[in-house]
Design a protein around this motif. Sequence first.
Motif, PDB file in Angstrom:
ATOM      1  N   VAL A  40       0.855  -1.190   0.000  1.00 57.74           N
ATOM      2  CA  VAL A  40       0.000   0.000   0.000  1.00 57.74           C
ATOM      3  C   VAL A  40       0.884   1.230   0.000  1.00 57.74           C
ATOM      4  CG1 VAL A  40      -1.814   1.262   1.200  1.00 57.74           C
ATOM      5  CG2 VAL A  40      -1.789  -1.245   1.274  1.00 57.74           C
ATOM      6  N   SER A  41       0.658   2.104  -0.941  1.00 58.77           N
ATOM      7  CA  SER A  41       1.360   3.388  -0.989  1.00 58.77           C
ATOM      8  C   SER A  41       0.338   4.504  -0.889  1.00 58.77           C
ATOM      9  CB  SER A  41       2.166   3.515  -2.287  1.00 58.77           C
ATOM     10  OG  SER A  41       1.288   3.520  -3.412  1.00 58.77           O
ATOM     11  N   CYS A  89       7.281   1.893  -4.007  1.00 60.97           N
ATOM     12  CA  CYS A  89       6.561   0.850  -3.261  1.00 60.97           C
ATOM     13  C   CYS A  89       6.101  -0.258  -4.211  1.00 60.97           C
ATOM     14  CB  CYS A  89       5.361   1.449  -2.537  1.00 60.97           C
ATOM     15  SG  CYS A  89       5.775   2.697  -1.287  1.00 60.97           S
ATOM     16  N   HIS A  90       5.655   0.146  -5.407  1.00 60.31           N
ATOM     17  CA  HIS A  90       5.202  -0.828  -6.386  1.00 60.31           C
ATOM     18  C   HIS A  90       6.363  -1.667  -6.901  1.00 60.31           C
ATOM     19  CE1 HIS A  90       3.791  -2.008 -10.555  1.00 60.31           C
ATOM     20  NE2 HIS A  90       2.909  -2.569  -9.759  1.00 60.31           N
ATOM     21  N   TYR A  93      -1.630  -4.597  -5.045  1.00 59.93           N
ATOM     22  CA  TYR A  93      -1.114  -3.249  -4.835  1.00 59.93           C
ATOM     23  C   TYR A  93      -2.271  -2.267  -4.721  1.00 59.93           C
ATOM     24  CZ  TYR A  93       1.148   1.235  -5.799  1.00 59.93           C
ATOM     25  OH  TYR A  93       1.573   2.532  -5.726  1.00 59.93           O
ATOM     26  N   LEU A  94      -2.115  -1.306  -3.811  1.00 58.00           N
ATOM     27  CA  LEU A  94      -3.139  -0.284  -3.625  1.00 58.00           C
ATOM     28  C   LEU A  94      -2.453   1.051  -3.359  1.00 58.00           C
ATOM     29  CD1 LEU A  94      -6.152   0.514  -3.187  1.00 58.00           C
ATOM     30  CD2 LEU A  94      -5.789  -0.001  -0.753  1.00 58.00           C
ATOM     31  N   CYS A  95      -2.839   2.060  -4.111  1.00 54.71           N
ATOM     32  CA  CYS A  95      -2.362   3.422  -3.867  1.00 54.71           C
ATOM     33  C   CYS A  95      -3.548   4.252  -3.384  1.00 54.71           C
ATOM     34  CB  CYS A  95      -1.778   4.035  -5.131  1.00 54.71           C
ATOM     35  SG  CYS A  95      -1.084   5.699  -4.883  1.00 54.71           S
ATOM     36  N   VAL A  96      -3.494   4.680  -2.129  1.00 58.35           N
ATOM     37  CA  VAL A  96      -4.624   5.391  -1.540  1.00 58.35           C
ATOM     38  C   VAL A  96      -4.547   6.874  -1.927  1.00 58.35           C
ATOM     39  CG1 VAL A  96      -5.042   3.785   0.326  1.00 58.35           C
ATOM     40  CG2 VAL A  96      -3.329   5.530   0.653  1.00 58.35           C
ATOM     41  N   SER A 126      -6.034  -4.907  -7.538  1.00 58.77           N
ATOM     42  CA  SER A 126      -5.104  -4.582  -8.626  1.00 58.77           C
ATOM     43  C   SER A 126      -3.875  -5.490  -8.507  1.00 58.77           C
ATOM     44  CB  SER A 126      -4.672  -3.108  -8.559  1.00 58.77           C
ATOM     45  OG  SER A 126      -5.757  -2.247  -8.727  1.00 58.77           O
ATOM     46  N   PRO A 127      -3.833  -6.602  -9.240  1.00 56.68           N
ATOM     47  CA  PRO A 127      -2.627  -7.434  -9.224  1.00 56.68           C
ATOM     48  C   PRO A 127      -1.399  -6.604  -9.563  1.00 56.68           C
ATOM     49  CG  PRO A 127      -4.418  -8.556 -10.339  1.00 56.68           C
ATOM     50  CD  PRO A 127      -4.876  -7.146 -10.103  1.00 56.68           C
TER      51      PRO A 127
END
Length: 376
Positions: free
Chosen positions: A295-296, A308-309, A322-325, A369-370
């Motif tokens: 998570v970024s 981060c990814h 993966y998650l970008c908030v 999101s793979p």
Amino acid sequence: MCLTPPGLALKNAPGVFVSYHPWLALFGPSQGRRQKLLPATFCSRSIMQSSSSLFPVALISAEFRSDLSEDVYRLKPGNSGDYSVELALTRLGQAGSEHSRGVPVVLLHGSFSNRRFWYSPKAIGLGPHLARCGFDVWIAEMRGHGLSPRNQQYKHNRVSDYARYDLPAIAAFVREQTGQVPHWLGHSLGGTTLTAALGGHYLGEHEVASAALFGSQISRIYWPLKVPPVEWSGRLLLKRFAHLSGSRLKRGPEDEPIGLALESLRWHGLFGRFGDAERDWWAGLADVQVPVLAVSAEGDRQDPPWACHKLLKQFGSAAREYLCVGRKAGFSSDFGHVEMLLSKPAQQEVWPLVEHWLQHQCLPPAFRSPADEVKL
């Protein structure tokens, strides 16, 4: 270290609890405090109440915090060259449900921080939230942070020490107490340390059910450090200090040992790599098979989303998400490095996603999101 014989009274010994019987009521009946009976004691400078067959463990407090129970343990693993290392571990659960706890989750704080990042004195935070959801929450504090005292070689502490010695000791104790493999969550340096332990194969599938990394990366480039004279000068300057002050640098309530800063310089130098003298942690991540969530935060300038990814993609795990908030992903704002977990919007928008990940090792379909499909 010594074993207190039955019936021995230790009197007038500074820093030592007094024991009159091997079955000692550590905590008398007082408001907000739970009464616990635990068997015979180990002692060094203070009596250590052993509730583990692995190494000496002291139960240093047992309290009720609002609707939660809080047990604080201090572990003395003795598995590194510095036998003075002691690690504080706070266990949270629903009051009255101590004998029917849920799946264990270990939380690791970032740099200049301690357990209060996850758990405020008013029992607010991601730690209490997960405990109220039925999880068995364990909050670790690294050497010299929070309730963990500074060890004799504190200034030389490094991520490699945390990864090689401390996290495996915590994992072993949690498994012993729960009979289950815990999930792990790390923020910032906590996530980096967890990554190092996985990449160095100090932790594996028998110790980690899943790993969630929040704002963790090691790929951001600091170009001046690629110039050897600049790195050498920085190293000479840092060696004059024993630690970096979190309060003076306005980074947080805790200090960081200078050994950690010197280690970071080596990682980011001209020929640096993420690893130690024995193992290449970065290369070792390709062999890791545990489910991983990275998570970024869109507004994070310290650990940017692309870095981060990149870390997530290095893992060999089949289950990687993966998650970008941030607003692009439908969140109310572009969260920052701390705000992604420590804010009212995070409580409403991010914490439920963490809970879902721990229950299913995947995000809800709307956020799924793979790693290989993400475009930054």
